[in-house]
Design an enzyme around this catalytic site. Structure first.
Site, PDB file in Angstrom:
ATOM      1  N   ASP A 297      -1.700   1.619  65.884  1.00 36.80           N
ATOM      2  CA  ASP A 297      -2.736   2.518  66.386  1.00 36.80           C
ATOM      3  C   ASP A 297      -4.074   1.791  66.368  1.00 36.80           C
ATOM      4  O   ASP A 297      -4.255   0.807  65.643  1.00 36.80           O
ATOM      5  CB  ASP A 297      -2.795   3.802  65.572  1.00 36.80           C
ATOM      6  CG  ASP A 297      -3.379   3.596  64.182  1.00 36.80           C
ATOM      7  OD1 ASP A 297      -2.834   2.755  63.441  1.00 36.80           O
ATOM      8  OD2 ASP A 297      -4.383   4.250  63.825  1.00 36.80           O
TER       9      ASP A 297
ATOM     10  N   GLU B 130      -3.214   4.527  60.950  1.00 38.44           N
ATOM     11  CA  GLU B 130      -4.081   3.925  59.934  1.00 38.44           C
ATOM     12  C   GLU B 130      -5.553   4.181  60.229  1.00 38.44           C
ATOM     13  O   GLU B 130      -6.338   4.484  59.327  1.00 38.44           O
ATOM     14  CB  GLU B 130      -3.808   2.417  59.841  1.00 38.44           C
ATOM     15  CG  GLU B 130      -4.460   1.732  58.652  1.00 38.44           C
ATOM     16  CD  GLU B 130      -5.906   1.305  58.885  1.00 38.44           C
ATOM     17  OE1 GLU B 130      -6.621   1.080  57.896  1.00 38.44           O
ATOM     18  OE2 GLU B 130      -6.316   1.199  60.070  1.00 38.44           O
TER      19      GLU B 130
END
Length: 454
Positions: free
Chosen positions: A92, A156
């Site tokens: 991500d 994250e």
């Protein structure tokens, strides 16, 4: 760079790495469905899973984590009796921010001036490619000498803790003898570095309400309590005149012992405008790695264009508080909440919501794994001795893994050196850094396996 079979193999794989990173960067995998489609993150997760399967990983799975995102797991068995190494990255990314400020499109890998530009090239899609390069080089030169687990996180950057919660509920999944977190970076381009400390982080939303609705500033201004003005005063209470973070009861005088960060270098790295002062006091390293830091990440209020002459009834903000090793994030959140309530002016109504948090981290740099990494770095960076630094950012998973596997050694490396401009516009990665760190990781795995046999 002095050549050896591993280095030669990785050099030959760099064109493939560029193509793969191009494909991975193209996914707009921001784990915030209010900004980007969930399908973009799911596409990136499937790409990572397919890459692991192609390398012979077993038990490849897309893990549905409690925050609604997916982390990708795979296991590559090594020789009988070999230690297990967990390799971490996240697929991500941060949103591109001002897309008009990107010289080339944020989600199109573009080569320019010897660097590869695009969101996630360094943080941290490039970190996953680094792991693949290291493993491919070992497979081409006698095999991978350890068992390998790979985990690629899907949220994250959001700090929502999905993988942490999943790992806590399934503690056997990520168990390993050593953990390599590929989400840090060299202190400077070309200077091999492991990161020994991370600041913890909490994200807090605050909302102030003062009126039943907006009012005409001419008729009511000067008496009616302005929610936006109250918010501004509240946010200002979090800093001293010199810009130091001031949360009541939270210590802010710790000192960093170790690698220092020259002010001139910091000003250049941070692109501080000429004549503008830095904030806080103490050394740069003190302020970045050993002390708390508050940042206002966003404010909900009317934009300048279209603003009306109104006294505002409501205003809101998101606040980030970074906390250094030695401070418990939960305690810091309590202090922050108490500070905000104590400093809200005019008895305005205050709502506080904690939306993300993670503990600070401190590694044991005396562990055998660090010796293995230091020797590997010397091969990848001839003539350079491995440095140990702190990092002002947060990787909440580190503390979860430390709690779950207290005997595991943990090292933090990665591609996020200052020129990478992670989280900013025009993020980029140095392909030479990617190549060198892949060589270092491969040699680390060889060295570590040998150290465990000795």
């Amino acid at each position: 760079m002095s050549q050896n079979p591993i280095a030669e193999t990785i050099a030959s794989l760099m064109p493939r790495a560029k193509q793969e990173l191009t494909e991975l960067v193209a996914f707009q995998s921001v784990a915030d469905w209010a900004q980007f489609p969930r399908s973009e993150s799911e596409g990136a997760a499937n790409w990572v899973a397919d890459a692991l399967r192609a390398e012979g990983f077993q038990d490849v799975a897309l893990l549905d984590t409690p925050d609604g995102t997916q982390s990708v797991y795979g296991f590559l068995p090594g020789p009988e009796g070999a230690p297990t190494v967990l390799l971490y990255a996240h697929y991500d990314v941060q949103p591109p921010l001002d897309e008009d400020a990107w010289i080339s499109p944020a989600f199109e890998l573009t080569e320019r001036d010897g660097r590869w530009y695009g969101r996630g090239t360094a943080d941290c899609k490039g970190g996953f490619i680094m792991h693949l390069l290291a493993l491919r080089a070992l497979k081409a030169n006698g095999g991978v000498p350890v068992s390998v687990k790979v985990i690629a996180e899907g949220s994250e950057e959001q700090g929502t803790g999905g993988l942490q919660q999943y790992a806590e509920a399934n503690p056997e999944l990520l168990a390993a003898d050593t953990i390599v977190i590929g989400d840090a970076g060299n202190f400077r381009l070309g200077l091999p570095t492991v990161t020994a400390t991370l600041r913890g982080m909490c994200l807090v939303k605050v909302k102030i309400d003062t009126l039943g609705g907006n009012l005409h500033s001419g008729m009511f201004g000067g008496v009616a309590p302005d929610a936006l003005a109250a918010l501004i005063r509240l946010l200002d209470s979090l800093r001293a005149a010199d810009g130091s973070t001031t949360v009541d009861g939270l210590a802010s005088d710790a000192v960093w012992e170790g690698l220092q960060y020259p002010e001139a270098d910091f000003r250049a790295d941070a692109k501080v405008l000429d004549g503008v002062e830095l904030i806080g006091e103490g050394t740069i390293a003190d302020r970045l790695w050993a002390r708390p830091a508050v940042t206002v990440l966003g404010i909900d209020c009317p934009p300048v264009v279209g603003a009306t002459p109104s006294v505002h009834a409501s205003a809101a903000a998101v606040i980030s508080l970074r906390v250094p090793p030695g401070v418990d994030t939960a305690e810091a959140i309590k202090l922050l909440e108490a500070h905000l309530r104590a400093h809200t002016p005019w008895k305005a109504r205050l709502e506080i919501e904690v939306v993300g948090q993670g503990q600070p981290f401190q590694a044991d740099t005396t562990s055998p794994a660090y010796a293995s990494m230091a020797a590997a770095m010397e091969i990848a960076y001839p003539g350079q001795e491995m440095q140990v630094s702190g990092m002002g950012g947060s990787i909440p998973l580190c503390n979860t893994l430390t709690m779950l596997y207290p005997q595991a050694e943990m090292l933090l490396i990665g591609l996020s050196e200052p020129e990478a401009q992670i989280h900013a516009v025009n993020e980029s990665v140095s392909p030479e850094e990617l190549e060198r760190l892949s060589i270092a990781e491969a040699h680390f795995l060889v060295n570590y396996a040998a150290s465990r046999r000795a």
